[in-house]
Design a protein around this motif. Structure first.
Motif, PDB file in Angstrom:
ATOM      1  N   SER A   1      69.219  16.402  96.397  1.00  0.00           N
ATOM      2  CA  SER A   1      68.952  16.909  95.043  1.00  0.00           C
ATOM      3  C   SER A   1      67.536  16.632  94.573  1.00  0.00           C
ATOM      4  O   SER A   1      67.188  16.947  93.438  1.00  0.00           O
ATOM      5  CB  SER A   1      69.940  16.265  94.050  1.00  0.00           C
TER       6      SER A   1
ATOM      7  N   GLU B   1      66.098  24.896  89.956  1.00  0.00           N
ATOM      8  CA  GLU B   1      65.291  23.673  89.964  1.00  0.00           C
ATOM      9  C   GLU B   1      64.785  23.321  88.568  1.00  0.00           C
ATOM     10  O   GLU B   1      64.598  24.182  87.714  1.00  0.00           O
ATOM     11  CB  GLU B   1      64.107  23.831  90.914  1.00  0.00           C
TER      12      GLU B   1
ATOM     13  N   HIS C   1      66.445  19.611  92.432  1.00  0.00           N
ATOM     14  CA  HIS C   1      65.022  19.430  92.751  1.00  0.00           C
ATOM     15  C   HIS C   1      64.349  18.528  91.709  1.00  0.00           C
ATOM     16  O   HIS C   1      63.313  18.851  91.130  1.00  0.00           O
ATOM     17  CB  HIS C   1      64.320  20.797  92.830  1.00  0.00           C
TER      18      HIS C   1
ATOM     19  N   ALA D   1      63.130  16.427  94.710  1.00  0.00           N
ATOM     20  CA  ALA D   1      61.974  17.295  94.907  1.00  0.00           C
ATOM     21  C   ALA D   1      61.219  16.865  96.165  1.00  0.00           C
ATOM     22  O   ALA D   1      61.778  16.212  97.046  1.00  0.00           O
ATOM     23  CB  ALA D   1      61.088  17.273  93.662  1.00  0.00           C
TER      24      ALA D   1
ATOM     25  N   HIS E   1      62.047  21.613 102.286  1.00  0.00           N
ATOM     26  CA  HIS E   1      63.170  22.539 102.401  1.00  0.00           C
ATOM     27  C   HIS E   1      63.475  22.937 103.843  1.00  0.00           C
ATOM     28  O   HIS E   1      64.491  23.591 104.099  1.00  0.00           O
ATOM     29  CB  HIS E   1      62.899  23.798 101.572  1.00  0.00           C
TER      30      HIS E   1
ATOM     31  N   HIS F   1      56.450  25.350  89.194  1.00  0.00           N
ATOM     32  CA  HIS F   1      57.788  24.787  89.080  1.00  0.00           C
ATOM     33  C   HIS F   1      58.360  25.070  87.698  1.00  0.00           C
ATOM     34  O   HIS F   1      57.763  25.796  86.907  1.00  0.00           O
ATOM     35  CB  HIS F   1      57.760  23.279  89.364  1.00  0.00           C
TER      36      HIS F   1
ATOM     37  N   GLN G   1      65.901  18.764  99.395  1.00  0.00           N
ATOM     38  CA  GLN G   1      66.919  19.759  99.069  1.00  0.00           C
ATOM     39  C   GLN G   1      67.691  20.316 100.256  1.00  0.00           C
ATOM     40  O   GLN G   1      67.112  20.831 101.203  1.00  0.00           O
ATOM     41  CB  GLN G   1      66.250  20.914  98.319  1.00  0.00           C
TER      42      GLN G   1
ATOM     43  N   THR H   1      62.009  20.495  88.285  1.00  0.00           N
ATOM     44  CA  THR H   1      61.204  19.381  88.789  1.00  0.00           C
ATOM     45  C   THR H   1      60.695  18.520  87.637  1.00  0.00           C
ATOM     46  O   THR H   1      60.493  17.315  87.798  1.00  0.00           O
ATOM     47  CB  THR H   1      60.023  19.934  89.613  1.00  0.00           C
TER      48      THR H   1
ATOM     49  N   ASP I   1      62.256  26.962  94.891  1.00  0.00           N
ATOM     50  CA  ASP I   1      61.313  26.476  93.887  1.00  0.00           C
ATOM     51  C   ASP I   1      60.629  27.664  93.215  1.00  0.00           C
ATOM     52  O   ASP I   1      60.287  28.655  93.855  1.00  0.00           O
ATOM     53  CB  ASP I   1      60.256  25.586  94.536  1.00  0.00           C
TER      54      ASP I   1
END
Length: 308
Positions: free
Chosen positions: A8, A233, A271, A10, A68, A249, A20, A235, A211
């Protein structure tokens, strides 16, 4: 069906949040798991779950940033020795994914004992998968990044067997024959099958984002509208809308504002930057209670069917 969060966090992992990776658990419906993104140490995370790598038959990569995809080569290799031999796997992702995988395996002299097909996606592409239509939506992240919208087919309602019994039709193979046809005949009278079928069971809709900066265009919002599960997301958590935009983001309050009229059933925030402490996240979670949930690693969320 349920949604499982394996990571979960970033870009920079923390002790509590891995990078992620998500799984849509469709084992009961389609005997498989769908993997979305493959953060570093993915194969290790799976060891703490009941997920069988051999039942991951389709993988979707949102974009090619390391947090990712760095877990992908290891997972592909370990799957070969965890029941995956001979079981085909399809890998979907942005342009460049095939070159990266092929180069990694060539230089490391790695081989697989199952067929691997790599499909590089394009904006607005449609993919047919099991009973899903998967739509590919482009996002804004500096490099190619996508949202994948999984829309399950509607399912015919249940046969109302009590009505058939009232006609004197006893249970047996005939029930299946009735449900499969448009009409049926009993004691010389023709009946419409639709009069003996319950309400249509609506297919589920799951929208999972890579993202991105927030997108408030009508076309985009219509694409994700009425999602049973919306995964996005955030962030940034501290009203840093401009800073989030500068870094391609999203910020959590901006997400909630943009999605307020989208009519989603569940919104899962992922994220999360490692800069935030547990106390920070606890406070933010309390402030958005009822509107969204901030995911943690190994978080599981059921996605029930809906009756129209």
């Amino acid at each position: 069906m349920k949604f499982t969060v394996l990571g979960s966090g970033a870009g920079l992992p923390s002790k509590d949040r891995n990078t992620q990776s998500f799984v849509i658990d469709c084992v009961l419906e389609y005997n498989e798991y769908i993997l979305i993104d493959a953060g570093e140490a993915l194969q290790h995370r799976i060891l703490h779950t009941h997920i069988k790598p051999s039942k991951i038959k389709n993988i979707f990569i949102t974009h090619l940033h390391g947090d990712h995809i760095f877990g992908l080569p290891g997972f592909l290799s370990s799957r070969a020795f965890q029941g995956g031999e001979g079981i085909p796997l399809k890998l979907y992702g942005p342009k460049g994914l095939a070159e990266w995988i092929e180069t990694t395996f060539r230089i490391s002299e790695s081989t697989l004992n199952y067929p691997l097909e790599i499909i590089e996606v394009e904006p607005d592409m449609n993919i047919r998968l099991n009973n899903f239509d998967v739509r590919v939506i482009p996002l804004s992240h500096g490099i190619d990044s996508y949202a994948y919208i999984f829309k399950e087919d509607d399912k015919i309602g249940e046969l109302q067997t009590d009505k058939l019994r009232e006609l004197g039709i006893r249970p047996g193979p005939v029930y299946g024959e009735i449900k499969a046809g448009e009409t049926f005949t009993h004691e010389g009278k023709v009946y419409q099958t639709s009069d003996f079928i319950g309400e249509t069971i609506e297919g589920r809709k799951i929208s999972v984002h890579g993202d991105t900066r927030l997108n408030s265009s009508t076309v985009y919002l219509d694409a994700i509208r009425d999602s049973d599960l919306l995964v996005h997301e955030a962030t940034f958590l501290n009203n840093e809308k401009e800073k989030a935009h500068d870094y391609f983001h999203s910020e959590i309050n901006h997400v909630l504002d943009v999605f307020k009229d989208v009519n989603y059933k569940q919104l899962l925030i992922v994220h999360i930057s490692s800069r935030y402490t547990d106390e920070d996240i606890k406070q933010v979670s309390a402030s958005i209670e009822g509107r969204a949930v901030i995911a943690c690693d190994y978080f599981e969320l059921p996605i029930p069917r809906n009756v129209k």
